[in-house]
Motif scaffolding. Structure first.
Motif, PDB file in Angstrom:
ATOM      1  N   LEU A   1       0.830  -1.209   0.000  1.00 17.41           N
ATOM      2  CA  LEU A   1       0.000   0.000   0.000  1.00 17.41           C
ATOM      3  C   LEU A   1       0.863   1.257   0.000  1.00 17.41           C
ATOM      4  O   LEU A   1       0.516   2.254  -0.651  1.00 17.41           O
ATOM      5  N   ALA A   2       1.984   1.201   0.694  1.00 12.72           N
ATOM      6  CA  ALA A   2       2.907   2.341   0.700  1.00 12.72           C
ATOM      7  C   ALA A   2       3.469   2.566  -0.707  1.00 12.72           C
ATOM      8  O   ALA A   2       3.575   3.711  -1.170  1.00 12.72           O
ATOM      9  N   ALA A   3       3.808   1.481  -1.388  1.00 11.59           N
ATOM     10  CA  ALA A   3       4.319   1.590  -2.761  1.00 11.59           C
ATOM     11  C   ALA A   3       3.230   2.133  -3.690  1.00 11.59           C
ATOM     12  O   ALA A   3       3.509   2.972  -4.566  1.00 11.59           O
ATOM     13  N   LEU A   4       1.993   1.688  -3.498  1.00 12.29           N
ATOM     14  CA  LEU A   4       0.886   2.184  -4.320  1.00 12.29           C
ATOM     15  C   LEU A   4       0.717   3.693  -4.151  1.00 12.29           C
ATOM     16  O   LEU A   4       0.462   4.409  -5.118  1.00 12.29           O
ATOM     17  N   SER A   5       0.882   4.158  -2.938  1.00 18.22           N
ATOM     18  CA  SER A   5       0.760   5.601  -2.679  1.00 18.22           C
ATOM     19  C   SER A   5       1.827   6.385  -3.427  1.00 18.22           C
ATOM     20  O   SER A   5       1.557   7.471  -3.941  1.00 18.22           O
ATOM     21  N   GLU A   6       3.027   5.832  -3.486  1.00 14.11           N
ATOM     22  CA  GLU A   6       4.107   6.499  -4.226  1.00 14.11           C
ATOM     23  C   GLU A   6       3.770   6.582  -5.717  1.00 14.11           C
ATOM     24  O   GLU A   6       4.016   7.602  -6.356  1.00 14.11           O
ATOM     25  N   TRP A   7       3.225   5.506  -6.263  1.00 13.83           N
ATOM     26  CA  TRP A   7       2.867   5.517  -7.681  1.00 13.83           C
ATOM     27  C   TRP A   7       1.683   6.445  -7.935  1.00 13.83           C
ATOM     28  O   TRP A   7       1.578   7.058  -8.995  1.00 13.83           O
ATOM     29  N   ASP A   8       0.765   6.541  -6.972  1.00 14.57           N
ATOM     30  CA  ASP A   8      -0.369   7.466  -7.113  1.00 14.57           C
ATOM     31  C   ASP A   8       0.111   8.900  -7.328  1.00 14.57           C
ATOM     32  O   ASP A   8      -0.483   9.649  -8.105  1.00 14.57           O
ATOM     33  N   ALA A   9       1.181   9.256  -6.652  1.00 13.07           N
ATOM     34  CA  ALA A   9       1.707  10.621  -6.752  1.00 13.07           C
ATOM     35  C   ALA A   9       2.225  10.924  -8.160  1.00 13.07           C
ATOM     36  O   ALA A   9       2.302  12.087  -8.555  1.00 13.07           O
ATOM     37  N   GLN A  10       2.545   9.890  -8.918  1.00  8.27           N
ATOM     38  CA  GLN A  10       3.086  10.083 -10.267  1.00  8.27           C
ATOM     39  C   GLN A  10       2.009  10.081 -11.347  1.00  8.27           C
ATOM     40  O   GLN A  10       2.301  10.336 -12.508  1.00  8.27           O
ATOM     41  N   LEU A  11       0.772   9.769 -10.949  1.00 13.34           N
ATOM     42  CA  LEU A  11      -0.305   9.684 -11.928  1.00 13.34           C
ATOM     43  C   LEU A  11      -1.229  10.892 -11.820  1.00 13.34           C
ATOM     44  O   LEU A  11      -1.424  11.440 -10.740  1.00 13.34           O
ATOM     45  N   SER A  12      -1.786  11.258 -12.931  1.00 14.30           N
ATOM     46  CA  SER A  12      -2.738  12.377 -12.942  1.00 14.30           C
ATOM     47  C   SER A  12      -4.083  11.897 -12.386  1.00 14.30           C
ATOM     48  O   SER A  12      -4.332  10.692 -12.263  1.00 14.30           O
ATOM     49  N   PHE A  13      -4.936  12.855 -12.109  1.00  9.67           N
ATOM     50  CA  PHE A  13      -6.270  12.529 -11.604  1.00  9.67           C
ATOM     51  C   PHE A  13      -7.010  11.637 -12.589  1.00  9.67           C
ATOM     52  O   PHE A  13      -7.656  10.660 -12.200  1.00  9.67           O
ATOM     53  N   GLU A  14      -6.918  11.959 -13.848  1.00 11.05           N
ATOM     54  CA  GLU A  14      -7.604  11.174 -14.886  1.00 11.05           C
ATOM     55  C   GLU A  14      -7.058   9.745 -14.946  1.00 11.05           C
ATOM     56  O   GLU A  14      -7.811   8.781 -15.103  1.00 11.05           O
ATOM     57  N   GLU A  15      -5.741   9.599 -14.834  1.00  8.23           N
ATOM     58  CA  GLU A  15      -5.130   8.262 -14.837  1.00  8.23           C
ATOM     59  C   GLU A  15      -5.562   7.464 -13.607  1.00  8.23           C
ATOM     60  O   GLU A  15      -5.827   6.266 -13.701  1.00  8.23           O
ATOM     61  N   LEU A  16      -5.634   8.129 -12.464  1.00  6.45           N
ATOM     62  CA  LEU A  16      -6.083   7.451 -11.247  1.00  6.45           C
ATOM     63  C   LEU A  16      -7.535   6.989 -11.376  1.00  6.45           C
ATOM     64  O   LEU A  16      -7.884   5.879 -10.961  1.00  6.45           O
ATOM     65  N   ARG A  17      -8.366   7.861 -11.944  1.00  6.17           N
ATOM     66  CA  ARG A  17      -9.772   7.494 -12.140  1.00  6.17           C
ATOM     67  C   ARG A  17      -9.884   6.318 -13.095  1.00  6.17           C
ATOM     68  O   ARG A  17     -10.609   5.356 -12.849  1.00  6.17           O
ATOM     69  N   SER A  18      -9.134   6.366 -14.181  1.00  4.96           N
ATOM     70  CA  SER A  18      -9.123   5.284 -15.158  1.00  4.96           C
ATOM     71  C   SER A  18      -8.629   3.986 -14.517  1.00  4.96           C
ATOM     72  O   SER A  18      -9.188   2.904 -14.750  1.00  4.96           O
ATOM     73  N   PHE A  19      -7.587   4.112 -13.706  1.00  5.87           N
ATOM     74  CA  PHE A  19      -7.037   2.942 -13.014  1.00  5.87           C
ATOM     75  C   PHE A  19      -8.097   2.327 -12.100  1.00  5.87           C
ATOM     76  O   PHE A  19      -8.281   1.110 -12.065  1.00  5.87           O
ATOM     77  N   GLY A  20      -8.784   3.173 -11.353  1.00  8.11           N
ATOM     78  CA  GLY A  20      -9.821   2.695 -10.434  1.00  8.11           C
ATOM     79  C   GLY A  20     -10.949   1.986 -11.160  1.00  8.11           C
ATOM     80  O   GLY A  20     -11.415   0.935 -10.717  1.00  8.11           O
ATOM     81  N   GLU A  21     -11.367   2.525 -12.272  1.00  5.59           N
ATOM     82  CA  GLU A  21     -12.434   1.905 -13.057  1.00  5.59           C
ATOM     83  C   GLU A  21     -11.981   0.569 -13.639  1.00  5.59           C
ATOM     84  O   GLU A  21     -12.727  -0.408 -13.613  1.00  5.59           O
ATOM     85  N   LYS A  22     -10.765   0.553 -14.154  1.00  4.21           N
ATOM     86  CA  LYS A  22     -10.238  -0.665 -14.787  1.00  4.21           C
ATOM     87  C   LYS A  22     -10.053  -1.791 -13.775  1.00  4.21           C
ATOM     88  O   LYS A  22     -10.257  -2.958 -14.078  1.00  4.21           O
ATOM     89  N   ASN A  23      -9.673  -1.432 -12.562  1.00  5.85           N
ATOM     90  CA  ASN A  23      -9.340  -2.441 -11.559  1.00  5.85           C
ATOM     91  C   ASN A  23     -10.364  -2.538 -10.430  1.00  5.85           C
ATOM     92  O   ASN A  23     -10.061  -3.040  -9.351  1.00  5.85           O
ATOM     93  N   LYS A  24     -11.575  -2.100 -10.703  1.00  3.30           N
ATOM     94  CA  LYS A  24     -12.632  -2.102  -9.683  1.00  3.30           C
ATOM     95  C   LYS A  24     -12.851  -3.498  -9.090  1.00  3.30           C
ATOM     96  O   LYS A  24     -12.970  -3.654  -7.884  1.00  3.30           O
ATOM     97  N   ASN A  25     -12.887  -4.525  -9.943  1.00  8.99           N
ATOM     98  CA  ASN A  25     -13.119  -5.893  -9.465  1.00  8.99           C
ATOM     99  C   ASN A  25     -11.996  -6.372  -8.544  1.00  8.99           C
ATOM    100  O   ASN A  25     -12.250  -7.084  -7.570  1.00  8.99           O
ATOM    101  N   ILE A  26     -10.780  -5.998  -8.875  1.00 10.10           N
ATOM    102  CA  ILE A  26      -9.641  -6.390  -8.038  1.00 10.10           C
ATOM    103  C   ILE A  26      -9.764  -5.720  -6.675  1.00 10.10           C
ATOM    104  O   ILE A  26      -9.585  -6.355  -5.636  1.00 10.10           O
ATOM    105  N   PHE A  27     -10.097  -4.429  -6.669  1.00  8.96           N
ATOM    106  CA  PHE A  27     -10.268  -3.711  -5.406  1.00  8.96           C
ATOM    107  C   PHE A  27     -11.364  -4.347  -4.552  1.00  8.96           C
ATOM    108  O   PHE A  27     -11.187  -4.560  -3.345  1.00  8.96           O
ATOM    109  N   GLU A  28     -12.487  -4.673  -5.175  1.00 11.56           N
ATOM    110  CA  GLU A  28     -13.602  -5.271  -4.432  1.00 11.56           C
ATOM    111  C   GLU A  28     -13.221  -6.628  -3.851  1.00 11.56           C
ATOM    112  O   GLU A  28     -13.529  -6.930  -2.700  1.00 11.56           O
ATOM    113  N   ALA A  29     -12.543  -7.451  -4.653  1.00 10.80           N
ATOM    114  CA  ALA A  29     -12.110  -8.768  -4.169  1.00 10.80           C
ATOM    115  C   ALA A  29     -11.119  -8.623  -3.021  1.00 10.80           C
ATOM    116  O   ALA A  29     -11.191  -9.362  -2.030  1.00 10.80           O
ATOM    117  N   MET A  30     -10.217  -7.661  -3.139  1.00  8.25           N
ATOM    118  CA  MET A  30      -9.223  -7.446  -2.079  1.00  8.25           C
ATOM    119  C   MET A  30      -9.891  -6.996  -0.780  1.00  8.25           C
ATOM    120  O   MET A  30      -9.505  -7.443   0.299  1.00  8.25           O
TER     121      MET A  30
END
Length: 123
Positions: free
Chosen positions: A46-75
């Protein structure tokens, strides 16, 4: 690190976290130590994910969240199961420790008592 590299790295880390949870669930030896290890490794992820979040734009983060919604829910579901397991096991261990303390106190009282606990009836 480019945005697409951060995006892929974040996705790989998520899949790794989910794999750890799935492996724990399917191969669990019932040891609380294993559950804590998975929880700790996922916390580091999770700490590593936070570091990568800082490198992505808001739009990329939103796109990432939509693309990986099922993974997030399963986790989330599996992480809750892991935490519930840890709570149950911790409660069991606390109960066992309390019982051992009571037994230890009873033995100590018996050993320290000069008088016999048994009544001698001159038989």
């Amino acid at each position: 690190m480019t945005h697409s590299t951060a995006f892929r790295s974040k996705e790989n880390e998520l899949l790794t976290m989910l794999k750890r949870l799935n492996d724990w669930q399917s191969d669990s030896d019932g040891a609380i130590d294993t559950a804590y290890a998975v929880l700790e490794m996922n916390q580091e992820s999770l700490a590593a994910l936070s570091e990568w979040d800082a490198q992505l734009s808001f739009e990329e983060l939103r796109s990432f969240g939509e693309k990986n919604k099922n993974i997030f829910e399963a986790m989330i579901v599996k992480q809750k199961e892991l935490i519930q397991f840890i709570k149950r096991e911790s409660s069991k261990l606390s109960t066992q420790l309390s019982q051992m303390n009571h037994k230890s106190k009873a033995v100590k009282l018996y050993k320290n008592n000069d008088k016999s606990l048994f009544i001698d009836r001159d038989m």
